[in-house]
Motif scaffolding. Structure first.
Motif, PDB file in Angstrom:
ATOM      1  N   THR A 156     -26.952 -33.336   0.201  1.00  0.00           N
ATOM      2  CA  THR A 156     -28.094 -33.160  -0.632  1.00  0.00           C
ATOM      3  C   THR A 156     -28.893 -31.781  -0.793  1.00  0.00           C
ATOM      4  O   THR A 156     -29.258 -31.219   0.284  1.00  0.00           O
ATOM      5  CB  THR A 156     -28.990 -34.443  -0.694  1.00  0.00           C
ATOM      6  OG1 THR A 156     -28.526 -35.383  -0.478  1.00  0.00           O
ATOM      7  CG2 THR A 156     -30.255 -34.536  -1.465  1.00  0.00           C
ATOM      8  N   THR A 165     -23.264 -31.181  -7.930  1.00  0.00           N
ATOM      9  CA  THR A 165     -23.365 -32.268  -8.720  1.00  0.00           C
ATOM     10  C   THR A 165     -24.586 -32.927  -9.274  1.00  0.00           C
ATOM     11  O   THR A 165     -25.448 -32.782  -8.190  1.00  0.00           O
ATOM     12  CB  THR A 165     -22.502 -33.490  -8.348  1.00  0.00           C
ATOM     13  OG1 THR A 165     -21.036 -33.186  -8.302  1.00  0.00           O
ATOM     14  CG2 THR A 165     -22.455 -34.745  -9.000  1.00  0.00           C
ATOM     15  N   VAL A 166     -25.249 -33.273 -10.167  1.00  0.00           N
ATOM     16  CA  VAL A 166     -26.617 -33.514 -10.558  1.00  0.00           C
ATOM     17  C   VAL A 166     -26.518 -35.026 -10.769  1.00  0.00           C
ATOM     18  O   VAL A 166     -25.579 -35.487 -11.761  1.00  0.00           O
ATOM     19  CB  VAL A 166     -27.190 -32.771 -11.651  1.00  0.00           C
ATOM     20  CG1 VAL A 166     -27.407 -31.314 -11.076  1.00  0.00           C
ATOM     21  CG2 VAL A 166     -26.397 -32.692 -13.056  1.00  0.00           C
ATOM     22  N   ALA A 167     -27.515 -35.742 -10.746  1.00  0.00           N
ATOM     23  CA  ALA A 167     -27.700 -37.348 -10.958  1.00  0.00           C
ATOM     24  C   ALA A 167     -28.957 -37.518 -11.515  1.00  0.00           C
ATOM     25  O   ALA A 167     -29.832 -36.779 -11.224  1.00  0.00           O
ATOM     26  CB  ALA A 167     -27.454 -38.065  -9.749  1.00  0.00           C
ATOM     27  N   GLU A 180     -28.446 -43.602 -16.835  1.00  0.00           N
ATOM     28  CA  GLU A 180     -28.617 -42.775 -15.653  1.00  0.00           C
ATOM     29  C   GLU A 180     -26.993 -42.837 -15.295  1.00  0.00           C
ATOM     30  O   GLU A 180     -26.187 -43.364 -15.477  1.00  0.00           O
ATOM     31  CB  GLU A 180     -28.860 -44.072 -14.595  1.00  0.00           C
ATOM     32  CG  GLU A 180     -29.091 -43.405 -13.110  1.00  0.00           C
ATOM     33  CD  GLU A 180     -29.694 -44.152 -12.259  1.00  0.00           C
ATOM     34  OE1 GLU A 180     -30.018 -43.574 -11.063  1.00  0.00           O
ATOM     35  OE2 GLU A 180     -30.165 -45.372 -12.593  1.00  0.00           O
ATOM     36  N   THR A 181     -26.775 -41.529 -15.026  1.00  0.00           N
ATOM     37  CA  THR A 181     -25.345 -40.939 -14.633  1.00  0.00           C
ATOM     38  C   THR A 181     -25.190 -39.754 -13.927  1.00  0.00           C
ATOM     39  O   THR A 181     -26.419 -39.389 -13.452  1.00  0.00           O
ATOM     40  CB  THR A 181     -24.915 -40.615 -16.150  1.00  0.00           C
ATOM     41  OG1 THR A 181     -23.535 -40.083 -15.927  1.00  0.00           O
ATOM     42  CG2 THR A 181     -25.679 -39.235 -16.488  1.00  0.00           C
ATOM     43  N   SER A 182     -24.353 -39.355 -13.525  1.00  0.00           N
ATOM     44  CA  SER A 182     -24.089 -38.087 -12.558  1.00  0.00           C
ATOM     45  C   SER A 182     -22.920 -37.449 -13.058  1.00  0.00           C
ATOM     46  O   SER A 182     -21.947 -37.817 -13.570  1.00  0.00           O
ATOM     47  CB  SER A 182     -23.876 -38.478 -11.247  1.00  0.00           C
ATOM     48  OG  SER A 182     -22.712 -39.320 -11.086  1.00  0.00           O
ATOM     49  N   GLU A 184     -20.721 -33.135 -12.455  1.00  0.00           N
ATOM     50  CA  GLU A 184     -20.375 -32.012 -12.123  1.00  0.00           C
ATOM     51  C   GLU A 184     -20.803 -30.678 -13.172  1.00  0.00           C
ATOM     52  O   GLU A 184     -20.684 -30.749 -14.198  1.00  0.00           O
ATOM     53  CB  GLU A 184     -19.072 -31.551 -11.754  1.00  0.00           C
ATOM     54  CG  GLU A 184     -18.533 -32.573 -10.592  1.00  0.00           C
ATOM     55  CD  GLU A 184     -16.992 -31.904 -10.119  1.00  0.00           C
ATOM     56  OE1 GLU A 184     -16.516 -30.881 -10.669  1.00  0.00           O
ATOM     57  OE2 GLU A 184     -16.594 -32.776  -9.126  1.00  0.00           O
ATOM     58  N   HIS A 223     -21.681 -40.486 -20.288  1.00  0.00           N
ATOM     59  CA  HIS A 223     -23.063 -39.860 -19.725  1.00  0.00           C
ATOM     60  C   HIS A 223     -24.341 -40.086 -20.514  1.00  0.00           C
ATOM     61  O   HIS A 223     -25.442 -40.228 -20.075  1.00  0.00           O
ATOM     62  CB  HIS A 223     -22.988 -38.406 -19.714  1.00  0.00           C
ATOM     63  CG  HIS A 223     -22.050 -37.919 -18.770  1.00  0.00           C
ATOM     64  ND1 HIS A 223     -21.660 -38.565 -17.292  1.00  0.00           N
ATOM     65  CD2 HIS A 223     -20.591 -37.107 -18.613  1.00  0.00           C
ATOM     66  CE1 HIS A 223     -20.840 -38.050 -16.806  1.00  0.00           C
ATOM     67  NE2 HIS A 223     -20.221 -37.059 -17.535  1.00  0.00           N
ATOM     68  N   ILE A 242     -33.832 -34.940 -13.594  1.00  0.00           N
ATOM     69  CA  ILE A 242     -32.855 -34.716 -12.450  1.00  0.00           C
ATOM     70  C   ILE A 242     -33.596 -35.530 -11.125  1.00  0.00           C
ATOM     71  O   ILE A 242     -34.597 -35.312 -10.860  1.00  0.00           O
ATOM     72  CB  ILE A 242     -32.916 -33.407 -11.859  1.00  0.00           C
ATOM     73  CG1 ILE A 242     -32.322 -32.443 -13.077  1.00  0.00           C
ATOM     74  CG2 ILE A 242     -32.026 -33.162 -10.526  1.00  0.00           C
ATOM     75  CD1 ILE A 242     -32.277 -30.871 -12.824  1.00  0.00           C
ATOM     76  N   GLU A 244     -31.139 -35.984  -8.449  1.00  0.00           N
ATOM     77  CA  GLU A 244     -30.730 -35.705  -7.042  1.00  0.00           C
ATOM     78  C   GLU A 244     -29.696 -34.626  -7.439  1.00  0.00           C
ATOM     79  O   GLU A 244     -29.003 -34.547  -8.751  1.00  0.00           O
ATOM     80  CB  GLU A 244     -29.979 -37.107  -6.791  1.00  0.00           C
ATOM     81  CG  GLU A 244     -29.349 -36.979  -5.281  1.00  0.00           C
ATOM     82  CD  GLU A 244     -28.403 -38.280  -4.685  1.00  0.00           C
ATOM     83  OE1 GLU A 244     -27.487 -38.104  -3.881  1.00  0.00           O
ATOM     84  OE2 GLU A 244     -28.868 -39.281  -5.374  1.00  0.00           O
ATOM     85  N   ASN A 246     -26.527 -32.613  -5.653  1.00  0.00           N
ATOM     86  CA  ASN A 246     -25.426 -32.625  -4.465  1.00  0.00           C
ATOM     87  C   ASN A 246     -24.615 -31.432  -4.504  1.00  0.00           C
ATOM     88  O   ASN A 246     -24.250 -31.097  -5.483  1.00  0.00           O
ATOM     89  CB  ASN A 246     -24.893 -33.900  -4.404  1.00  0.00           C
ATOM     90  CG  ASN A 246     -25.581 -35.208  -3.958  1.00  0.00           C
ATOM     91  OD1 ASN A 246     -26.208 -35.331  -2.859  1.00  0.00           O
ATOM     92  ND2 ASN A 246     -25.881 -36.091  -4.948  1.00  0.00           N
TER      93      ASN A 246
END
Length: 441
Positions: A156, A165-167, A180-182, A184, A223, A242, A244, A246
């Protein structure tokens, strides 16, 4: 029944079929007698209907049906016995004054005949390149890094960088978007969009346009949670908050990593890992190289093997074979689309017959068993019994569509091996990128 043929030229002929009353009379009478025995007509006991009434009601239909059966059987037998290599199907010639009330009938059919020609494989020498594709150092290193990322751990972060990678949540109230999604950041299209993410922190809200946001427009479906048709034309403002960030840490190049990839102690060093990647890539590249070789041989054979086709006959035949008749213009257009394929079918058939490359059932069964064995190995079943293979092969080969598909695959392999043996190619070692450039230049 009497069948005669008049050859118009080397590619066209007319077959005349004469059917006399004695050819069909016995069969027609037998069928009408059976009708009489079983007919239920008011005013008559079963089996006692006058034959004249039966003939009046059923005679013409039975006659036409039986004559047509005789016609087809006789014509097919004639073509087989005469060993005529016809293209398409016989086309019946129109007869304006045809009369079913006569006793004897004559029918004429136009035939399109396959041309006589020779296939000169020697003429291909040095005209076709056989590409030997190798995995270069960059490709191998990129694959090693890809595998390290795939098996690495997620860490993180507070600030986003390229490759992270963002969530978070996409929103647009007017369009009813809230998802809500994540993903690269490598999927983001263009520097302008990517720069909005790079340097952003957890909690930041970005303003984005959906048009050209992702490298693949289909990513909008997942997405943003929109349907397929809407995703292609969607051009609206959205926000992305944003939640999260990673970063995937690369896995260590140690024995644990090697074992996860290939099984215990199959690979014991980075050098062996790279050798394995090269070996696996070579197998994949071989399929692409072989397919390109086959394509190039096909093109060259069509280009250098000259023969005439019964063009007018085939255009006329094309008009009749579809669900609905085609106009003259449509038939010409369809013929032009299919001519190249027809030429190669004839060339391929000539190569197969002249060199006895035909597929028999034993060949097909062995080929199918080998394919099954390869698929089972992918799922860890490395040593199936012959009975298992035979049982599965028998089930597959009971399906005619599968028989056709596998026969075509096997024939393609036989032809490819034959060409590799008989033709002297110009061999060229290339990287995959060089191969792509050479093919699509």
């Amino acid at each position: 029944m009497n069948i005669t043929r008049e050859n118009i030229d080397e590619l066209n002929a007319v077959v005349k079929v004469d059917i006399a009353k004695e050819d069909y009379e016995g069969k027609v009478d037998k069928i009408l007698n059976d009708y009489r025995k079983n007919a239920n007509i008011p005013g008559f006991r079963k089996g006692h209907v006058p034959m004249g009434m039966v003939k009046k009601q059923y005679g013409k239909a039975v006659l036409v049906d039986e004559v047509n059966k005789l016609l087809q059987e006789g014509l097919n037998k004639y073509l087989t016995e005469e060993k005529l290599d016809v293209l398409g199907n016989p086309i019946p010639k129109e007869q304006k004054d045809f009369d079913w009330d006569k006793d004897n009938y004559s029918f004429e059919f136009e035939l399109g005949l396959a041309p006589e020609f020779e296939v000169n494989l020697d003429g291909l020498d040095k005209k076709v390149t056989k590409y030997n594709i190798v995995a270069d150092e960059k490709m191998v290193n990129d694959q090693v890094e890809h595998l390290q990322k795939q098996y690495g751990k997620m860490k993180t972060k507070e600030t986003a960088e390229e490759g992270d990678t963002v969530a978070g949540v996409f929103k647009n109230e007017e369009e009813g978007i809230e998802n809500e999604t994540s993903f690269e950041l490598s999927k983001i299209k263009g520097k302008r969009n990517l720069n909005k993410f790079v340097g952003a922190k957890v909690g930041d809200t970005l303003s984005l346009k959906t048009k050209n946001l992702f490298e693949d427009d289909h990513d909008l479906i997942n997405h943003l949670s929109v349907d397929h048709d809407r995703a292609h034309d969607l051009d609206v403002e959205v926000t992305f908050t944003i939640n999260e960030i990673n970063e995937r840490e690369l896995a260590d190049l140690d024995q644990e990593f090697f074992d996860k990839l290939f099984g215990k102690d199959q690979v014991k060093s980075v050098t062996e890992l790279k050798d394995k990647i090269k070996e696996d890539a070579a197998k994949q590249f071989q399929q692409q190289s072989d397919q390109q070789l086959m394509n190039d041989i096909t093109e060259k054979l069509i280009e250098q093997t000259n023969f005439e086709l019964p063009k007018e006959f085939l255009q006329k035949w094309i008009q009749t074979v579809g669900e609905k008749p085609l106009t003259d213009e449509e038939a010409v257009e369809e013929y032009e689309k299919s001519e190249k394929g027809l030429r190669y079918q004839l060339i391929e058939g000539k190569v197969v017959n002249d060199n006895e490359l035909n597929v028999n059932f034993d060949d097909l069964k062995a080929f199918t068993s080998e394919k099954i064995k390869q698929q089972m190995a992918q799922f860890g079943q490395t040593d199936p019994s012959q009975k298992e293979l035979d049982d599965i092969a028998a089930r597959i080969l009971s399906n005619q569509e599968e028989v056709k598909r596998l026969s075509e695959q096997l024939m393609n392999e036989k032809l490819l091996e034959f060409y590799k043996e008989k033709v002297k190619f110009e061999e060229k070692e290339v990287t995959y990128d060089e191969f792509v450039k050479a093919i699509y230049k």
